[in-house]
Motif scaffolding. Structure first.
Motif, mmCIF file in Angstrom:
data_model
loop_
_atom_site.group_PDB
_atom_site.id
_atom_site.type_symbol
_atom_site.label_atom_id
_atom_site.label_comp_id
_atom_site.label_asym_id
_atom_site.label_seq_id
_atom_site.Cartn_x
_atom_site.Cartn_y
_atom_site.Cartn_z
ATOM 1 N N TYR A 213 21.372 -75.905 2.563
ATOM 2 C CA TYR A 213 20.642 -74.811 1.910
ATOM 3 C C TYR A 213 20.662 -73.556 2.786
ATOM 4 O O TYR A 213 20.846 -72.443 2.285
ATOM 5 C CB TYR A 213 19.201 -75.225 1.627
ATOM 6 N N ARG A 218 21.291 -70.612 -2.628
ATOM 7 C CA ARG A 218 21.131 -71.164 -3.976
ATOM 8 C C ARG A 218 22.393 -71.844 -4.501
ATOM 9 O O ARG A 218 22.337 -72.598 -5.471
ATOM 10 C CB ARG A 218 20.706 -70.052 -4.944
ATOM 11 N N ARG A 219 23.534 -71.585 -3.861
ATOM 12 C CA ARG A 219 24.762 -72.258 -4.283
ATOM 13 C C ARG A 219 24.671 -73.760 -4.079
ATOM 14 O O ARG A 219 25.431 -74.525 -4.666
ATOM 15 C CB ARG A 219 25.955 -71.714 -3.494
ATOM 16 N N GLU A 221 22.529 -75.673 -5.261
ATOM 17 C CA GLU A 221 22.161 -76.312 -6.521
ATOM 18 C C GLU A 221 23.397 -76.713 -7.324
ATOM 19 O O GLU A 221 23.384 -77.729 -8.019
ATOM 20 C CB GLU A 221 21.266 -75.387 -7.336
ATOM 21 N N ARG A 254 16.469 -80.699 -5.789
ATOM 22 C CA ARG A 254 16.394 -79.248 -5.575
ATOM 23 C C ARG A 254 15.643 -78.942 -4.288
ATOM 24 O O ARG A 254 14.540 -79.420 -4.077
ATOM 25 C CB ARG A 254 15.696 -78.584 -6.761
ATOM 26 N N PRO A 257 12.649 -73.260 -1.927
ATOM 27 C CA PRO A 257 13.121 -72.016 -1.295
ATOM 28 C C PRO A 257 12.279 -71.641 -0.079
ATOM 29 O O PRO A 257 11.117 -72.018 0.034
ATOM 30 C CB PRO A 257 12.950 -70.979 -2.411
ATOM 31 N N GLU A 261 15.004 -65.377 1.654
ATOM 32 C CA GLU A 261 16.320 -65.998 1.517
ATOM 33 C C GLU A 261 17.452 -65.061 1.906
ATOM 34 O O GLU A 261 18.600 -65.483 1.975
ATOM 35 C CB GLU A 261 16.533 -66.459 0.073
#
Length: 293
Positions: A213, A218-219, A221, A254, A257, A261
């Motif tokens: 992460y 976010r890639r 995911e 998931r 976050p 970010e």
């Protein structure tokens, strides 16, 4: 109390684990924390010595791993618990150790530094333990006994690139019918490799999931379904991967976050990410443990 209990279970399990992994000893002891097993390990000086030679390096590796996380958290002023050790009543004597971070991480640099510190610290401790263990293990030929009531199953810890390289260095290219009668340090380092490998799986909130992460954002995911499918497919090689797939699902695929970010990792941390990947590949065992009759 957890530390003391884990030390007790590791010492007890270590003596029995070594008996099950050697070809030159036959035992009727089961790898469970049964009264007979406890009594015999703790009253037999040889078994107790093997148990201590297994338990002390195992706990040193686990402690180094968790202290890596702990020190990284303290460096950033994050509220964090001390390491908690988890005893196990069977086989290796422990379910590992963990720390609890009592806050949300602020950015990807914090997440990366906390995530990578544990595997690197644990790996730096396990390597010399494995080197010593392999150097002091004895190659032996597997002899299958025909219809003997005394024949027992032989426990074989899994191979990985690091172990294979050290065996080749110290003992040469062993024939297919030969294995090492392991020194207790080999089994302890195997536990360290096993724990490191599992923690670096790039999924959920495992250390590897944190690192992926932090690197991919976010890639991650979009990558997770493919990585999870590989984990499930591994269950056809070793049933334990099905269990870990269930654990990963329970943890949640998931990754939560971080607050910021947008902050980039920088070149140094990307090199550390490559080092973490190398550690994962060196420790990875498609079949972590098996038995032969």
């Amino acid at each position: 109390m957890l530390f003391v209990c884990t030390f007790f279970t590791c010492v007890t399990a270590g003596g029995v684990f070594l008996l099950g992994a050697r070809t030159d000893i036959i035992t009727d002891l089961l790898p469970f924390l049964l009264p007979d097993t406890i009594a015999r390990v703790w009253t037999d000086p040889k078994l107790l010595g093997w148990g201590l030679a297994y338990a002390l390096p195992v706990m040193a590796i686990l402690l180094a791993h968790e202290l890596g996380h702990y020190i990284a958290c303290r460096r950033y002023g994050l509220p964090v618990s001390p390491p908690y050790f988890l005893p196990s009543p069977f086989l290796i004597g422990t379910f590992g150790a963990f720390i609890r971070i009592r806050t949300t991480l602020r950015n990807k640099r914090e997440l990366f530094d906390v995530g990578v510190a544990g595997p690197i610290a644990g790996f730096l401790v396990l390597v010399p333990i494995l080197v010593y263990g392999v150097a002091h293990s004895v190659p032996t030929r597997i002899i299958r006994l025909s219809a003997s009531s005394e024949a027992m199953a032989l426990t074989l810890p899994g191979n990985n690139l690091l172990y294979r390289g050290l065996v080749l260095w110290f003992h040469g290219d062993l024939p297919g019918d030969m294995i090492l009668n392991p020194h207790p340090f080999v089994l302890a380092a195997w536990v360290g490799c096993f724990a490191t490998m599992l923690n670096l799986l790039p999924l959920a909130q495992l250390d590897g999931g944190h690192l992926l992460y932090a690197v991919a954002g976010r890639r991650q995911e979009r990558m997770t379904p493919f990585l999870f499918a590989i984990l499930v497919a591994g269950g056809f090689l070793w049933l334990g991967w099905f269990l870990w797939a269930a654990i990963v699902l329970w943890l949640g695929l998931r990754h939560p976050p971080v607050v910021d970010e947008a902050q980039p990792l920088g070149r140094r941390r990307r090199w550390l990410a490559i080092a973490a990947l190398a550690i994962f590949l060196l420790c990875f065992m498609p079949v972590p443990i098996s038995t032969i009759a």
